[in-house]
Motif scaffolding. Structure first.
Motif, PDB file in Angstrom:
ATOM      1  N   TYR A   2       3.036 -29.775  -0.601  1.00  0.00           N
ATOM      2  CA  TYR A   2       3.822 -31.011  -0.699  1.00  0.00           C
ATOM      3  C   TYR A   2       5.099 -30.776  -1.501  1.00  0.00           C
ATOM      4  N   LEU A   3       5.008 -29.946  -2.531  1.00  0.00           N
ATOM      5  CA  LEU A   3       6.202 -29.621  -3.319  1.00  0.00           C
ATOM      6  C   LEU A   3       7.264 -28.977  -2.441  1.00  0.00           C
ATOM      7  N   LEU A   4       6.875 -27.974  -1.666  1.00  0.00           N
ATOM      8  CA  LEU A   4       7.846 -27.293  -0.813  1.00  0.00           C
ATOM      9  C   LEU A   4       8.369 -28.213   0.285  1.00  0.00           C
ATOM     10  N   ASN A   5       7.499 -29.032   0.856  1.00  0.00           N
ATOM     11  CA  ASN A   5       7.936 -30.000   1.864  1.00  0.00           C
ATOM     12  C   ASN A   5       9.009 -30.930   1.313  1.00  0.00           C
ATOM     13  N   SER A   6       8.761 -31.436   0.117  1.00  0.00           N
ATOM     14  CA  SER A   6       9.677 -32.421  -0.462  1.00  0.00           C
ATOM     15  C   SER A   6      10.994 -31.793  -0.919  1.00  0.00           C
ATOM     16  N   PHE A  32      22.906 -17.779   0.320  1.00  0.00           N
ATOM     17  CA  PHE A  32      21.651 -17.206   0.813  1.00  0.00           C
ATOM     18  C   PHE A  32      21.566 -15.740   0.424  1.00  0.00           C
ATOM     19  N   SER A  33      20.440 -15.339  -0.141  1.00  0.00           N
ATOM     20  CA  SER A  33      20.235 -13.953  -0.567  1.00  0.00           C
ATOM     21  C   SER A  33      19.164 -13.302   0.303  1.00  0.00           C
ATOM     22  N   ALA A  34      19.573 -12.300   1.064  1.00  0.00           N
ATOM     23  CA  ALA A  34      18.610 -11.577   1.908  1.00  0.00           C
ATOM     24  C   ALA A  34      17.580 -10.849   1.045  1.00  0.00           C
ATOM     25  N   GLU A  35      18.013 -10.345  -0.112  1.00  0.00           N
ATOM     26  CA  GLU A  35      17.092  -9.626  -0.999  1.00  0.00           C
ATOM     27  C   GLU A  35      15.990 -10.553  -1.493  1.00  0.00           C
ATOM     28  N   LYS A  36      16.379 -11.754  -1.939  1.00  0.00           N
ATOM     29  CA  LYS A  36      15.380 -12.720  -2.405  1.00  0.00           C
ATOM     30  C   LYS A  36      14.446 -13.148  -1.276  1.00  0.00           C
ATOM     31  N   THR A  46       9.709 -18.111  -3.783  1.00  0.00           N
ATOM     32  CA  THR A  46       9.884 -19.132  -2.749  1.00  0.00           C
ATOM     33  C   THR A  46      10.183 -20.493  -3.362  1.00  0.00           C
ATOM     34  N   VAL A  47       9.457 -20.868  -4.401  1.00  0.00           N
ATOM     35  CA  VAL A  47       9.709 -22.150  -5.067  1.00  0.00           C
ATOM     36  C   VAL A  47      11.128 -22.187  -5.620  1.00  0.00           C
ATOM     37  N   GLN A  48      11.542 -21.089  -6.244  1.00  0.00           N
ATOM     38  CA  GLN A  48      12.908 -21.005  -6.759  1.00  0.00           C
ATOM     39  C   GLN A  48      13.927 -21.173  -5.638  1.00  0.00           C
ATOM     40  N   LEU A  86       9.687 -13.364   3.091  1.00  0.00           N
ATOM     41  CA  LEU A  86      10.395 -13.971   4.231  1.00  0.00           C
ATOM     42  C   LEU A  86      10.093 -15.460   4.360  1.00  0.00           C
ATOM     43  N   HIS A  87      10.051 -16.144   3.228  1.00  0.00           N
ATOM     44  CA  HIS A  87       9.757 -17.572   3.238  1.00  0.00           C
ATOM     45  C   HIS A  87      10.982 -18.444   2.987  1.00  0.00           C
ATOM     46  N   LEU A  88      12.135 -17.830   2.777  1.00  0.00           N
ATOM     47  CA  LEU A  88      13.339 -18.616   2.518  1.00  0.00           C
ATOM     48  C   LEU A  88      14.148 -18.773   3.797  1.00  0.00           C
TER      49      LEU A  88
END
Length: 470
Positions: free
Chosen positions: A26-30, A426-430, A388-390, A436-438
């Protein structure tokens, strides 16, 4: 007494695991804002006369969706001018109309339902409150780790309605058949199964065809053994009809013509890209394949019961659907990475069934190896989830920044000028570190881009583009 106590303890632990999944998802959705392309385009009535405006700029007189009738007419037009996935299209339109907060809550629950479906199907379709928290945790780990394009299939409104929601529906349709195969004697209403089959058939092109093939073969075996029931046949017929309606949609051919007129590479012209996508998805799935292969070899060393034999057949069914659903994409006009979601779900389900088989036959992994794998999994999850959260907070902040710039322009009456905003960093490294969640928000550097135009039309401004500050 000890067994009952362990079951109750397992249920309580499962509650905490499921609650943790719900809070995190829910955190990521929001946090994720609407995508600047499709998520704004589908808030306008689909234009039947011009075949919609995907890949093309929305005109100034495009009308926003205001009522349910607008959604139904848009879905009807979509079927004849763009594609056959009308069920997914309806869901996209409906929840963009209802609003992002409603979607965030519903989508979180649907993802939770997917986890539970895999758990229950892994236990022969027996629906009960989970007693194995480690199995629930493993399913979430597998979905998080092995689904390439996870965020686009699970959080992005347009993507999740086409992939996550549709695979949940298809698995729901398969429940009665799995339960019957596992020896659970029960009957289902034939009419209900027929209509559920039609819905299931409208879910996904590259997966449903193989479900029809293998389910049809299974039903033929049931017929020869005198075990066929009316609901089984009617459900299968509904599935075939739904799939035929989706594949025969005039919009499929109209879309192909539009893409060809725009010079977009498709089919044979993309053979190298499609092959690389296919190999990459297989590479990510490699550990799951290795587990199934090793487990299958172990089972050859022992005599198995009829119960285990049936589970092996279910395991094989889902594995074959998984691989062939992926393989057939090589013959598709395009092979976007997100189409690997369905095949990976079926592969994870196959592994979940195999886990149950190995536990029942006493062929579990050695304790030291199991602990090492658990430790590696925990470390991987800790790193990728944190990054991912960041990254999702960064996307959330960027979405708010762009919206605030638009609001400022509206309040100052600057609606007839091109608004310039900074691009998303957008950072490809991150992205690699996140597993691969960003994602990269599609605010382009051209105010004429259809992504940007859809966003501008939504807010009623002349145009917008992203431009780096010197």
């Amino acid at each position: 007494m000890d067994e009952v106590k362990n079951m109750e303890q397992g249920k309580m632990q499962s509650v905490f695991v499921l609650l943790g999944i719900v809070i995190f998802m829910y955190l990521l959705n929001s946090l994720l804002p609407l995508a600047y392309g499709d998520d704004y385009l589908f808030q306008f009535i689909w234009d039947e006369e011009h075949g919609g405006y995907m890949y093309r700029a929305l005109p100034e007189d495009a009308k926003r969706v205001e009522r349910l009738g607008d959604i139904l007419s848009s879905v009807w037009a979509y079927y004849f001018t763009w594609g056959g996935r009308i069920l997914a299209c309806f869901c996209v339109y409906l929840f963009l109309w209802l609003g992002k907060p409603v979607f965030d809550l519903v989508n979180t629950m649907i993802f939770l339902l997917l986890v539970l479906e895999i758990y229950w199907l892994g236990h022969g379709g027996r629906i009960s409150f989970p007693e194995k928290p480690w199995r629930i945790a493993w399913i979430f780990f597998a979905l998080w780790s092995f689904c390439v394009g996870f965020s686009g299939d699970v959080f992005w409104i347009t993507g999740t309605c086409h992939y996550l929601w549709m695979i949940v529906l298809l698995l729901a349709f398969l429940f009665p058949y799995v339960r019957r195969h596992e020896g659970i004697e029960e009957s289902f209403p034939a009419v209900g199964m027929f209509f559920l089959g039609i819905l299931g058939g409208c879910t996904n092109e590259n997966t449903v065809c193989w479900v029809i093939l293998f389910l049809g073969w299974h039903l033929y075996g049931c017929y020869r053994q005198g075990k066929m029931q009316r609901w089984m046949l009617w459900g299968f017929l509904g599935l075939a009809i739904g799939y035929a309606l989706m594949m025969a949609a005039p919009g499929n051919f109209a879309r192909e013509a539009v893409e060809a007129s725009l010079g977009m590479p498709t089919g044979w012209n993309m053979r190298s890209e499609k092959f690389l996508t296919f190999c990459f998805i297989l590479l990510v799935q490699l550990l799951l394949w290795h587990y199934l292969w090793k487990s299958w070899r172990e089972l050859k060393k022992i005599e198995i019961s009829e119960e285990i034999s049936k589970k092996k057949e279910s395991c094989k069914f889902f594995f074959m659907v998984s691989f062939l659903s992926l393989f057939i994409m090589l013959a598709s006009p395009a092979f976007p990475i997100r189409t690997g979601f369905g095949p990976t779900i079926f592969l994870v389900l196959s592994c979940a069934i195999m886990q149950e088989i190995m536990q029942k036959t006493g062929r579990a992994l050695p304790e030291k190896l199991s602990r090492m794998l658990h430790l590696l999994g925990v470390c991987y999850m800790a790193v990728t989830m944190a990054v991912t959260v960041q990254g999702f907070f960064a996307m959330h902040d960027y979405g708010r920044y762009v919206d605030s710039e638009v609001q400022a322009a509206l309040s100052e009456g600057r609606t007839e000028e091109i608004l310039v905003v900074r691009p998303f960093d957008f950072s490809a490294e991150k992205n690699w570190i996140s597993g691969l969640h960003l994602g990269n928000l599609h605010m382009t550097d051209s105010e004429k881009s259809w992504h940007n135009v859809a966003y501008a039309r939504y807010w009623g401004i002349l145009g917008i583009r992203a431009e780096a500050c010197e």
